[in-house]
Design a protein around this motif. Structure first.
Motif, PDB file in Angstrom:
ATOM      1  N   CYS A  14      -8.954   3.754  -2.603  1.00  0.00           N
ATOM      2  CA  CYS A  14      -8.579   4.910  -1.860  1.00  0.00           C
ATOM      3  C   CYS A  14      -9.719   4.638  -1.230  1.00  0.00           C
ATOM      4  N   ARG A  15      -9.170   4.688   0.517  1.00  0.00           N
ATOM      5  CA  ARG A  15      -9.306   4.315   1.650  1.00  0.00           C
ATOM      6  C   ARG A  15     -10.173   5.225   2.187  1.00  0.00           C
ATOM      7  N   ALA A  35       0.466  -1.042   0.353  1.00  0.00           N
ATOM      8  CA  ALA A  35      -0.512  -0.470  -0.055  1.00  0.00           C
ATOM      9  C   ALA A  35       0.763   1.363  -0.045  1.00  0.00           C
ATOM     10  N   ASP A  71      -4.215   1.650  -2.537  1.00  0.00           N
ATOM     11  CA  ASP A  71      -4.065   0.362  -2.810  1.00  0.00           C
ATOM     12  C   ASP A  71      -3.536   0.009  -4.149  1.00  0.00           C
ATOM     13  N   ARG A  84       1.010   5.636   0.893  1.00  0.00           N
ATOM     14  CA  ARG A  84       0.156   6.744   1.344  1.00  0.00           C
ATOM     15  C   ARG A  84       1.124   7.982   0.478  1.00  0.00           C
ATOM     16  N   GLU A  98      -3.674  14.285   2.218  1.00  0.00           N
ATOM     17  CA  GLU A  98      -2.681  12.892   2.245  1.00  0.00           C
ATOM     18  C   GLU A  98      -3.540  11.774   1.946  1.00  0.00           C
ATOM     19  N   ARG A  99      -3.548  10.724   1.481  1.00  0.00           N
ATOM     20  CA  ARG A  99      -4.399   9.948   0.721  1.00  0.00           C
ATOM     21  C   ARG A  99      -3.373   8.311   1.108  1.00  0.00           C
ATOM     22  N   THR A 100      -4.286   7.055   1.812  1.00  0.00           N
ATOM     23  CA  THR A 100      -4.107   5.606   1.576  1.00  0.00           C
ATOM     24  C   THR A 100      -4.407   5.334   1.073  1.00  0.00           C
ATOM     25  N   LEU A 115       3.687   1.485   2.511  1.00  0.00           N
ATOM     26  CA  LEU A 115       3.576   1.242   3.266  1.00  0.00           C
ATOM     27  C   LEU A 115       4.482   0.049   3.858  1.00  0.00           C
TER      28      LEU A 115
END
Length: 321
Positions: A195-196, A159, A178, A161, A174-176, A215
């Motif tokens: 996008c979580r 994953a 996959d 960030r 900021e985005r986390t 990550l």
């Protein structure tokens, strides 16, 4: 590839080469020209007939390619400007280099050796250009680094960030995500990822990614995540968006390349009228004001007044300081 596509792929380069060749060999025999191009005499005559109907829009007598036949020989009498070699401006060369480098970084799409040779030739040709291209070169270097980091995460199934600039809202967040795949769409690179925070599949333009951190956790798009359908184009109308029309001076033409536009109309004096979509009034006002007089907001009318009012406030503030 169909037979028609294959024929077009070989014929177009030949047609583009024919006029310079005939200019360099006035009065050449048709059979000799056919032999030099490796085609039959019948095919070459068809090419010459097609060239005879090519020229600038309007098709006036002086704008077409004109040929003179004498017996079995042919001479170009009007070249429609094709004797001049292609000259790229620094901006055009930079844009072409960015697109070629993006292609070279996507395995399996093209012959990367051919692309890299083309890049080397263009770099050599524009190496002595006077106009500065530092901004574009810096942007390209950053995109290359971003692409390498994302590709490494994809290979390892990790994953990410990311810090991303959302142009439509003029915000950085900021985005986390996959990662799912890298795409080249309409000459630009995108990361397609789950996008979580948005809980959906999103496309992130790589030149708007400010930072990337891989990550330790694995990338895990949910089973419902599906690749984006791009068959109808990248940008689709959103019912919540409204339309704005801007008139851009030469200095602001980059807006049409940086932001998705629905329509671009070239003006004879070098300006361009663009139609784009927006959701936030404040963002559009800031965009127009930030262009420093190089853009006019033609529509919508209420926001024209807002731009004028903000500009007057700024001038009053300067006068008072």
């Amino acid at each position: 590839m169909s037979a028609g596509q294959a024929t077009l792929g070989s014929r177009l380069p030949r047609l583009l080469s024919l006029v310079p060749y005939l200019l360099a060999h006035p009065g050449v025999r048709v059979d000799q020209a056919a032999a030099d191009f490796g085609v039959t005499e019948k095919q070459l005559r068809r090419d010459l007939e097609l060239l005879w109907m090519c020229g600038l829009p309007g098709y006036g007598p002086g704008d077409l390619v004109d040929l003179s036949f004498a017996g079995e020989t042919v001479t170009v009498t009007e070249d429609a400007g094709m004797r001049r070699p292609l000259r790229l401006t620094t901006a055009e060369a930079t844009a072409l280099l960015v697109a070629l480098r993006a292609l070279a970084e996507l395995p399996g799409m093209v012959d990367t050796d051919v692309v890299r040779r083309a890049v080397a030739k263009i770099e050599s040709a524009v190496g002595a250009a006077d106009a500065p291209a530092g901004v574009a070169v810096g942007l390209t270097a950053r995109e290359e680094e971003t692409t390498a980091l994302i590709r490494a995460a994809l290979d390892r199934g990790r994953a990410l960030r990311i810090r991303y600039y959302t142009a439509s809202r003029d915000v950085v967040g900021e985005r986390t995500v996959d990662p799912m795949r890298l795409l080249l769409v309409e000459g630009r690179e995108y990361l397609e990822a789950w996008c979580r925070s948005a809980e959906g599949v999103r496309l992130f333009r790589l030149d708007r990614v400010d930072d990337v951190v891989e990550l330790a956790e694995p990338a895990a798009p949910p089973p419902s995540a599906r690749p984006t359908d791009l068959s109808a184009g990248l940008f689709r109308p959103d019912p919540e968006q409204r339309e704005a029309v801007l008139l851009l001076e030469r200095e602001a033409r980059w807006v049409a390349e940086y932001y998705p536009v629905d329509e671009l109309v070239e003006w004879a004096d070098g300006r361009a009228e663009v139609r784009l979509r927006f959701t936030d009034d404040a963002w559009l006002v800031r965009l127009v004001l930030g262009l420093g007089g190089h853009a006019q907001l033609l529509r919508p009318a209420p926001l024209r007044a807002a731009v004028a009012e903000r500009a007057e406030q700024a001038l009053r503030g300067l006068a008072a300081s």
